[in-house]
Write a protein that holds these residues in place. Structure first.
Motif, PDB file in Angstrom:
ATOM      1  N   THR A 163     -32.455  24.054 -75.111  1.00  0.00           N
ATOM      2  CA  THR A 163     -33.655  23.238 -75.315  1.00  0.00           C
ATOM      3  C   THR A 163     -34.209  23.396 -76.727  1.00  0.00           C
ATOM      4  N   GLY A 164     -34.370  24.622 -77.183  1.00  0.00           N
ATOM      5  CA  GLY A 164     -34.880  24.859 -78.535  1.00  0.00           C
ATOM      6  C   GLY A 164     -33.979  24.257 -79.593  1.00  0.00           C
ATOM      7  N   SER A 165     -32.679  24.383 -79.402  1.00  0.00           N
ATOM      8  CA  SER A 165     -31.723  23.818 -80.368  1.00  0.00           C
ATOM      9  C   SER A 165     -31.804  22.292 -80.395  1.00  0.00           C
ATOM     10  N   ILE A 166     -31.967  21.689 -79.231  1.00  0.00           N
ATOM     11  CA  ILE A 166     -32.099  20.232 -79.183  1.00  0.00           C
ATOM     12  C   ILE A 166     -33.346  19.803 -79.944  1.00  0.00           C
ATOM     13  N   ILE A 167     -34.462  20.442 -79.672  1.00  0.00           N
ATOM     14  CA  ILE A 167     -35.713  20.108 -80.373  1.00  0.00           C
ATOM     15  C   ILE A 167     -35.523  20.271 -81.872  1.00  0.00           C
ATOM     16  N   TYR A 168     -34.907  21.368 -82.271  1.00  0.00           N
ATOM     17  CA  TYR A 168     -34.713  21.647 -83.699  1.00  0.00           C
ATOM     18  C   TYR A 168     -33.848  20.572 -84.365  1.00  0.00           C
ATOM     19  N   HIS A 169     -32.806  20.108 -83.689  1.00  0.00           N
ATOM     20  CA  HIS A 169     -31.921  19.091 -84.273  1.00  0.00           C
ATOM     21  C   HIS A 169     -32.548  17.703 -84.310  1.00  0.00           C
ATOM     22  N   LEU A 170     -33.617  17.504 -83.571  1.00  0.00           N
ATOM     23  CA  LEU A 170     -34.305  16.212 -83.592  1.00  0.00           C
ATOM     24  C   LEU A 170     -35.465  16.200 -84.580  1.00  0.00           C
ATOM     25  N   LYS A 171     -35.615  17.254 -85.357  1.00  0.00           N
ATOM     26  CA  LYS A 171     -36.798  17.420 -86.214  1.00  0.00           C
ATOM     27  C   LYS A 171     -36.947  16.381 -87.319  1.00  0.00           C
ATOM     28  N   ASP A 172     -35.849  15.838 -87.829  1.00  0.00           N
ATOM     29  CA  ASP A 172     -35.930  14.962 -88.995  1.00  0.00           C
ATOM     30  C   ASP A 172     -35.980  13.473 -88.672  1.00  0.00           C
ATOM     31  N   GLU A 173     -35.226  13.064 -87.673  1.00  0.00           N
ATOM     32  CA  GLU A 173     -35.103  11.630 -87.390  1.00  0.00           C
ATOM     33  C   GLU A 173     -34.509  11.443 -86.000  1.00  0.00           C
ATOM     34  N   PRO A 174     -34.538  10.207 -85.492  1.00  0.00           N
ATOM     35  CA  PRO A 174     -33.868   9.955 -84.215  1.00  0.00           C
ATOM     36  C   PRO A 174     -32.376  10.254 -84.340  1.00  0.00           C
ATOM     37  N   VAL A 175     -31.810  10.787 -83.269  1.00  0.00           N
ATOM     38  CA  VAL A 175     -30.388  11.157 -83.271  1.00  0.00           C
ATOM     39  C   VAL A 175     -29.727  10.530 -82.053  1.00  0.00           C
ATOM     40  N   ARG A 176     -28.544   9.955 -82.279  1.00  0.00           N
ATOM     41  CA  ARG A 176     -27.775   9.382 -81.173  1.00  0.00           C
ATOM     42  C   ARG A 176     -27.217  10.506 -80.310  1.00  0.00           C
ATOM     43  N   PHE A 177     -27.041  10.198 -79.038  1.00  0.00           N
ATOM     44  CA  PHE A 177     -26.599  11.199 -78.070  1.00  0.00           C
ATOM     45  C   PHE A 177     -25.305  11.880 -78.504  1.00  0.00           C
ATOM     46  N   ASN A 178     -24.290  11.102 -78.863  1.00  0.00           N
ATOM     47  CA  ASN A 178     -23.001  11.696 -79.230  1.00  0.00           C
ATOM     48  C   ASN A 178     -23.105  12.546 -80.499  1.00  0.00           C
ATOM     49  N   ASP A 179     -23.955  12.146 -81.432  1.00  0.00           N
ATOM     50  CA  ASP A 179     -24.159  12.958 -82.638  1.00  0.00           C
ATOM     51  C   ASP A 179     -24.817  14.287 -82.272  1.00  0.00           C
ATOM     52  N   LEU A 180     -25.768  14.240 -81.351  1.00  0.00           N
ATOM     53  CA  LEU A 180     -26.432  15.463 -80.899  1.00  0.00           C
ATOM     54  C   LEU A 180     -25.423  16.388 -80.217  1.00  0.00           C
ATOM     55  N   CYS A 181     -24.523  15.812 -79.436  1.00  0.00           N
ATOM     56  CA  CYS A 181     -23.485  16.619 -78.787  1.00  0.00           C
ATOM     57  C   CYS A 181     -22.604  17.315 -79.816  1.00  0.00           C
ATOM     58  N   ARG A 182     -22.275  16.624 -80.896  1.00  0.00           N
ATOM     59  CA  ARG A 182     -21.468  17.244 -81.964  1.00  0.00           C
ATOM     60  C   ARG A 182     -22.243  18.368 -82.652  1.00  0.00           C
ATOM     61  N   MET A 183     -23.541  18.160 -82.856  1.00  0.00           N
ATOM     62  CA  MET A 183     -24.375  19.191 -83.499  1.00  0.00           C
ATOM     63  C   MET A 183     -24.458  20.453 -82.644  1.00  0.00           C
ATOM     64  N   LEU A 184     -24.415  20.284 -81.328  1.00  0.00           N
ATOM     65  CA  LEU A 184     -24.528  21.404 -80.392  1.00  0.00           C
ATOM     66  C   LEU A 184     -23.157  21.730 -79.822  1.00  0.00           C
ATOM     67  N   GLY A 185     -22.223  22.006 -80.669  1.00  0.00           N
ATOM     68  CA  GLY A 185     -20.828  22.191 -80.294  1.00  0.00           C
ATOM     69  C   GLY A 185     -20.540  22.941 -79.017  1.00  0.00           C
ATOM     70  N   GLY A 186     -21.286  23.973 -78.690  1.00  0.00           N
ATOM     71  CA  GLY A 186     -20.974  24.791 -77.514  1.00  0.00           C
ATOM     72  C   GLY A 186     -21.542  24.280 -76.216  1.00  0.00           C
ATOM     73  N   ALA A 187     -22.344  23.233 -76.247  1.00  0.00           N
ATOM     74  CA  ALA A 187     -22.981  22.728 -75.030  1.00  0.00           C
ATOM     75  C   ALA A 187     -22.210  21.540 -74.472  1.00  0.00           C
ATOM     76  N   SER A 188     -22.145  21.469 -73.160  1.00  0.00           N
ATOM     77  CA  SER A 188     -21.474  20.326 -72.542  1.00  0.00           C
ATOM     78  C   SER A 188     -22.400  19.105 -72.591  1.00  0.00           C
ATOM     79  N   LYS A 189     -21.795  17.925 -72.505  1.00  0.00           N
ATOM     80  CA  LYS A 189     -22.591  16.693 -72.500  1.00  0.00           C
ATOM     81  C   LYS A 189     -23.524  16.666 -71.292  1.00  0.00           C
ATOM     82  N   LYS A 190     -23.059  17.188 -70.162  1.00  0.00           N
ATOM     83  CA  LYS A 190     -23.890  17.231 -68.956  1.00  0.00           C
ATOM     84  C   LYS A 190     -25.127  18.096 -69.190  1.00  0.00           C
ATOM     85  N   MET A 191     -24.942  19.252 -69.821  1.00  0.00           N
ATOM     86  CA  MET A 191     -26.062  20.163 -70.088  1.00  0.00           C
ATOM     87  C   MET A 191     -27.053  19.510 -71.054  1.00  0.00           C
ATOM     88  N   ILE A 192     -26.538  18.884 -72.100  1.00  0.00           N
ATOM     89  CA  ILE A 192     -27.409  18.226 -73.082  1.00  0.00           C
ATOM     90  C   ILE A 192     -28.187  17.102 -72.410  1.00  0.00           C
TER      91      ILE A 192
END
Length: 120
Positions: free
Chosen positions: A37-66
């Protein structure tokens, strides 16, 4: 809930009264302390992010978890989900004002972790 008696290192007894409800720190940790959760919030800090881009940023998390965490954040009014393309469907996520208010907490946590080289 029942009181609990603990013995302190000094040998004195101390009565611990359990909280009927979670304290403010526990409530805050339940909101931003969930895994990823904290990592997701942190990666959204600058601008809107597409789902698949967010998944790439959070390499260790599954798409289901994200997806689960984003739904939780959306239900708590911390994230806004916007459909940007209908076919194939594409969505972006961005922080609300409430979501942005957590950034200072996360930044301080990052600095603390780096300063003391805290290991999980």
């Amino acid at each position: 809930m029942k009181s609990k008696v603990e013995t302190l290192p000094t040998g004195k007894k101390q009565v611990i009264e359990p909280c009927a409800e979670p304290c403010a720190i526990e409530r805050g940790m339940r909101i931003i302390g969930g895994k990823w959760t904290g990592s997701i919030i942190y990666h959204l800090k600058d601008e809107p992010v597409r789902f698949n881009d967010l998944c790439r940023m959070l390499g260790g998390a599954s798409k289901k978890m994200i997806d689960q965490r984003l739904k939780e954040l959306e239900s708590r009014k911390m994230v806004i989900r916007t459909v940007v393309q209908e076919r194939p469907i594409a969505v972006t996520y961005e922080l609300t004002e409430l979501g942005r208010s957590a950034l200072d907490i996360l930044e301080n946590l990052r600095l603390w972790s780096e300063k003391y080289d805290v290991k999980a």
